[in-house]
Design an enzyme around this catalytic site. Structure first.
Site, short mmCIF file in Angstrom:
data_model
loop_
_atom_site.label_atom_id
_atom_site.label_comp_id
_atom_site.label_asym_id
_atom_site.label_seq_id
_atom_site.Cartn_x
_atom_site.Cartn_y
_atom_site.Cartn_z
N HIS A 195 0.69 -1.14 -0.16
CA HIS A 195 0.01 -0.15 0.14
C HIS A 195 0.94 1.36 0.01
CE1 HIS A 195 0.49 -1.77 4.22
NE2 HIS A 195 0.93 -0.40 4.31
N ARG A 251 13.61 -5.94 3.95
CA ARG A 251 12.63 -6.67 4.70
C ARG A 251 11.09 -6.20 4.29
NH1 ARG A 251 8.15 -4.49 7.76
NH2 ARG A 251 7.65 -5.75 9.78
N ASP A 284 7.42 -5.68 4.31
CA ASP A 284 6.08 -5.49 4.98
C ASP A 284 4.76 -6.07 4.56
OD1 ASP A 284 5.15 -3.60 7.39
OD2 ASP A 284 3.90 -2.81 5.57
N GLU A 296 7.90 -10.34 6.33
CA GLU A 296 7.12 -10.09 7.78
C GLU A 296 5.89 -11.08 7.43
OE1 GLU A 296 4.51 -6.79 8.19
OE2 GLU A 296 4.52 -7.03 10.38
N HIS A 344 8.95 -3.17 16.69
CA HIS A 344 8.24 -2.00 16.80
C HIS A 344 6.51 -2.25 16.63
CE1 HIS A 344 8.30 -3.32 12.75
NE2 HIS A 344 7.36 -2.37 12.19
N ASP A 345 6.28 -3.61 16.59
CA ASP A 345 4.87 -4.11 16.41
C ASP A 345 4.44 -4.67 17.79
OD1 ASP A 345 4.05 -2.91 14.07
OD2 ASP A 345 4.88 -4.65 12.82
N ASP A 373 2.91 -0.19 20.77
CA ASP A 373 2.92 1.17 20.04
C ASP A 373 1.78 1.90 20.48
OD1 ASP A 373 2.75 2.79 17.81
OD2 ASP A 373 1.53 1.60 16.52
N ARG A 424 8.42 2.67 21.13
CA ARG A 424 9.14 3.28 20.04
C ARG A 424 9.78 4.53 20.65
NH1 ARG A 424 4.66 2.91 14.86
NH2 ARG A 424 4.67 0.46 14.88
#
Lengths: 480, 480
Positions: free
Chosen positions: A122, A203, A205, A235, A317-318, A362, A366
Site C-alpha cells: 500500500h 525486509r 512489510d 514479515e 516496533h509492532d 505502540d 518506540r
C-alpha cells in the site's frame, strides 16, 4: 529450487532501528518536533535521522552488531514512515538520499550490512499516483493503480466509506492494484533501484497481502540478479511455507521464535494485559518440556539453510518490548537474549533492548534512545556484547544443528553440534542454582573435555555428567 | 543597481510549451489518457512528454526558435502541473529528470535555451510537507510551513471552510508561509538545484503573491551567483516597477504588449465574449494613434535594457489564443506576429500559434498540437519563420530603439534605429493597399537608400517619401 540463502546472514547480528527514535544529529532544522525522550505519540516526530545513526555506528559495532535493519526510511508523512509518500526519496527529515549514501558507505566500511523495510502492498494518500486520483477523480492518469469502488474518493472524511481498497480498511493506506503491469513495474523498479544504490536486502512489510506468488517470484529474480547476496526477509507472522520454497523469500521475521521465548523465560512475570494489546496477543506460560518441543519443531519447519537465515526477534516496533512484556524482569530478558544468540538463525536486537529500554505496545515501544549512559542497564548491555562476541567466534553458534538434551520444569540443556566443535548451552529459569544433566559427550558430534562458559569465563568439565547453572542464569559452553 | 539583463534574451525567439499537449513520444506507458487531439478537459491528461519535445527540437529550430519556455514540468497531480507535488522531480509522465537531462543537452547542442516555470507561492495538497499537515494535524513537523487557521484542515470537503491560506482561496493550492526560514531555504534551494542542473532561467508564476522584496532579492542573488546569464522573468500582469529595479527580476511577461495588439490588429473582429472569459478581460478596439502612443509608452516604462529583455506575448495558456480572440482572422494574427517580431523585447510564441491552432479560454487554449501537417496553416507558419529569420539577422530588430513615425486610422509606420542600420516597419490594417508616409531618412539614425522587405523579398526605395503597404499587410524593411 534449492533454497539458497545469503551466507552472511548466518554470521549476522542484526539491530533493528526505528529511525525517528534512535539518534538525532541536529543537522536537519526547521522542524516542529517533540523533545527527545518525551513519551512517544502516534503523530509526533522526535527527529531522529540517518546522520545520527552514522554517528553511532561505532557504538553498535562495539556491541557486536554487524547488520542493520531499518524500519522505513522513505519519504512519509508519518513518524513510522509506513505511509510511503515517495519510494525513491529517503525522507528529508532523515537527511535524504545523501544521508543514506553516507550511511551505506560508512556501514560497509565497518563490515556492516544494511537492510531496508519495503512497504509494497500500500501507499499513502499523499503518494503521487494516488494523490492524482484525489485531485483528478476518474480522469486520473493512474486510475487503475488502485482499487476504486466509487467516485469521488473520500480520503479524509471518516463519516463516509473510503470507497477504495486500503490495508485493514485504513483509508490512510490505499492498497496498490498489483495486477496492473505499470504498478508491478513500478514496485519492482523501486526494489532494484535501492539494491543498485547499495542496500543489502529488503525486509518486506505485510507481503502476504500481495496474494500473488508471481509478484514475489519476479521481485526475487530482479533483486538477486543485481545482488545474489541480497537478503529478502518477509514479515510473515504465521506459517510461511508458501514463501520459503526458494523462489520468493530467503527467510521471515521469526515470530515463531518470539512467542515461546516470552512464554518460557517470562513465565513467572508475563504481563498478559500488555501482550494482549500488542501484536503478540495472549501468551501463556510454557514449561521447559513444551518450550523445547516447540523450539525443536521451529528448527524443523523449513529447510536448514532457511532456518539458519531466519530473523529471530524477541520484540519489534509492532510488539511491546520484551522487557516490559515480561513484567520488567531484566533477568528473564537476559535469559531470552542468551537463547536468542545461541539458537539457529540471525538474532535481531530491537534498538534499546540492549540497554534495558522499556516500552509497552505502540507507540510506547518506540521511545527515543536515551544517550545518557548513566541510565543504561549496563548488565544487559554487557551480556549482549558478550553473547554477540561469542556468536561471532563460534561456527557452532552460527551454523550448528539444534539438539535439546534435557528439558524439565525450568531447566533446559541443548547443544549446537558442528564439525568445528559442539557448543553446549544450559539454562536455568528457577530461582535456585541447578545441576542440570550434561549432554552425552560421546554422541555423534559431541566431544568430551574441557569447556569455557563465555558468560562467566569459568571452565567446565562436562565429564561428570552435570552442569551447574546459576539461579535464573545460563552457561554457554564452547571448547576451551 | 544597474538592471543588467542577460544579453541572449535580446536575441531570443521564445516558444512556450504546455508539456501535456505538445508532443507525445509514447515512451511512458500504463497511463489513463484521453486520445491525442480530443477536446481539452480541465482534468484529463493527453500525455505529452519531454521525450516528445526532444523529437521536435529540429522542427522548432527550423522555425527559428532558439529558446523554450515550459509551463511547469515538475511532478504534479494536474495536467497543467501548477499544483506542484515535488519540486525536485520532473513529472514521471513527462519522462522524469532523465528526460529533462536529455532535453537540456539536446537543446543546448542546438543553441537553444530552456526556461522553466517556477511556482513558488503555493504547493498542492499532495506536496509532502503540506500532506504531513493533513496526515498528522497539529503534530506535523511542517506545521509552520503553511498558514493554518484551524484544525483539522479541510482539504477536500468543499462544504466547509478550507481553514488554511490558499491561492485565490483554491484549497488545492495551499500558500507557503514564506516568512519561515526553512520554507525560504527550501524554495531557494529548488531555484538553485535546477539552475545547477542546467536550465537557463525561471519564469515565475504569480510572484507578486509573495509580497516580500527580500525573498526575491535573495532568489536573484542565488540564481545569478550560479549563472549570471540566467533569465528571471516574472508573471506580472500590471505595473512591474517594484520588481524591475535590477535587484529582483530581469523582465516580466509583457501583457502590456498583448492587450494593445488585440485591440489594434484585431479591432475589426474582436471576440469580446471570449476575451471577457479569459485572462485578458474586456478588450476594446484601438486606433493606430492610440496604439502607437500606448506601445511607445510601453517601451518607456522601464530601463531600455529591461525593455529589450521583456517577454512579449500575444497569448498564453492563461488567455484565449490570439487567433480565436480576434474572431479567427488569420490575417489579423499575422499582422500581430509582424509587430511582435519587430518590437523591442523577445517574442514568445505560444505552441501551435504558428500553425493557426485555435482555442478559447482555458482549457480550450491547451489543445494537443496536431502533428498532421495537412491541417497546418502554412501561410502563418511561413510568416513566422520569415520573421524569426529576419529578427535573427537584424541587430536593429533585436536591439534598435522604437520610434513611431506615422500613426493614423489603420496605418502605422515605425523604425528601429540602430547603429548597424535602421529597420523600417510599415503596417496597414485597412482592407485596401495604402501609401503610408515613409520615415524621414535624414533624421538621426535614419539612412537614405534601398531597402528590402523581408516578407515579400521586394526592393523599396524610400526616397520618394511613401511606402506602399498591401491591404492588411506589412513591410519589414532592412537595408538591402
Amino acid at each position: 529450487a534449492h533454497p539458497l540463502t545469503p551466507d552472511w546472514v548466518q554470521d549476522a547480528v542484526f539491530y533493528q532501528i526505528f529511525p525517528d527514535r534512535f539518534a538525532r544529529s541536529g543537522r536537519v532544522t526547521g522542524l516542529n518536533l517533540q523533545p527527545w525522550g518525551d513519551p512517544p505519540h502516534f503523530h509526533r516526530y522526535m527527529g531522529g535521522d540517518l546522520w545520527g545513526v552514522i554517528e553511532k555506528l561505532d557504538v553498535l559495532r562495539n556491541l557486536g552488531v554487524n547488520a542493520l535493519y531499518f524500519c522505513p526510511v522513505f519519504q512519509s508523512a508519518s513518524n513510522h514512515r509506513y505511509h510511503t509518500h515517495d519510494y525513491y526519496q529517503v525522507d528529508p527529515m532523515l537527511g535524504g538520499n545523501e544521508a543514506l549514501r553516507h550511511l551505506l558507505d560508512e556501514a560497509h566500511a565497518r563490515g556492516m550490512r544494511v537492510v531496508l523495510d519495503g512497504v509494497f502492498n500500500h501507499a499513502s494518500r499523499g503518494f503521487f499516483q494516488f494523490n492524482d486520483l484525489l485531485e483528478q477523480g476518474e480522469a486520473s492518469a493512474y486510475r487503475d493503480w488502485f482499487h476504486v469502488q466509487g467516485w469521488p474518493l473520500q480520503p479524509y472524511d471518516d463519516t463516509r466509506p473510503a470507497n477504495y481498497a486500503a490495508w485493514w480498511d485504513n483509508r490512510a493506506l490505499p492498497k496498490f492494484n498489483t495486477t496492473h503491469p505499470a504498478v508491478r513495474e513500478f514496485l519492482w523498479d523501486v526494489a532494484e533501484y535501492w539494491i543498485r544504490f547499495g542496500i543489502d536486502g529488503w525486509r518486506l512489510d505485510v507481503p502476504n497481502e500481495i496474494d500473488d506468488d508471481s509478484f514475489w517470484q519476479e521481485f526475487r529474480r530482479r533483486v538477486k540478479r543485481l545482488n545474489p547476496d541480497a537478503y529478502i526477509v518477509g514479515e510473515i507472522w504465521g506459517d510461511a511455507h508458501r514463501w520459503l520454497q526458494g523462489d520468493q523469500f530467503d527467510a521471515v521475521m521469526n515470530y515463531h521464535f518470539t512467542r515461546p521465548c516470552l512464554a518460557f523465560f517470562g513465565a513467572r512475570t508475563l504481563n498478559h494485559e500488555m501482550n494482549e494489546r500488542s501484536g503478540m496477543g495472549r501468551v501463556d506460560p510454557m514449561s521447559a518440556e513444551a518450550f523445547a518441543a516447540r523450539m525443536t519443531e521451529v528448527t524443523q519447519m523449513y529447510h536448514p539453510e532457511i532456518v539458519r537465515a531466519q530473523l529471530n526477534l524477541l520484540d519489534s516496533h509492532d510488539t511491546a518490548r520484551y522487557l516490559s512484556a515480561v513484567g520488567g524482569d531484566a533477568t528473564a530478558h537476559r535469559l531470552a537474549l542468551t537463547f536468542q544468540f545461541t539458537y539457529p538463525g540471525a538474532p535481531c536486537l530491537y534498538y534499546g533492548d540492549e540497554i534495558g529500554l522499556p516500552g509497552g505496545p505502540d507507540p510506547d515501544c518506540r521511545r527515543a534512545f536515551p544517550w545518557d549512559e548513566s541510565v543504561w542497564d549496563h548488565a544487559t548491555r554487557n551480556h549482549v556484547r558478550t553473547l554477540a562476541a561469542a556468536r561471532h567466534a563460534s561456527p557452532a553458534l552460527q551454523r550448528g544443528d539444534f539438539t535439546v538434551t534435557h528439558a524439565q520444569g525450568e531447566g533446559l540443556v541443548f547443544t549446537r553440534p558442528h564439525a568445528s566443535g559442539t557448543a553446549v548451552i544450559a539454562m536455568n529459569c528457577a530461582h535456585e542454582a541447578a545441576d542440570l544433566p550434561a549432554p552425552d559427550l560421546h554422541m555423534p558430534g559431541g566431544e568430551a573435555g574441557t569447556y569455557t562458559d563465555v558468560l562467566s569465563g569459568q571452565t567446565f568439565d562436562l565429564s561428570g555428567g552435570v552442569v551447574r547453572v546459576p539461579a535464573r542464569g545460563s552457561v554457554v559452553l564452547l571448547r576451551a
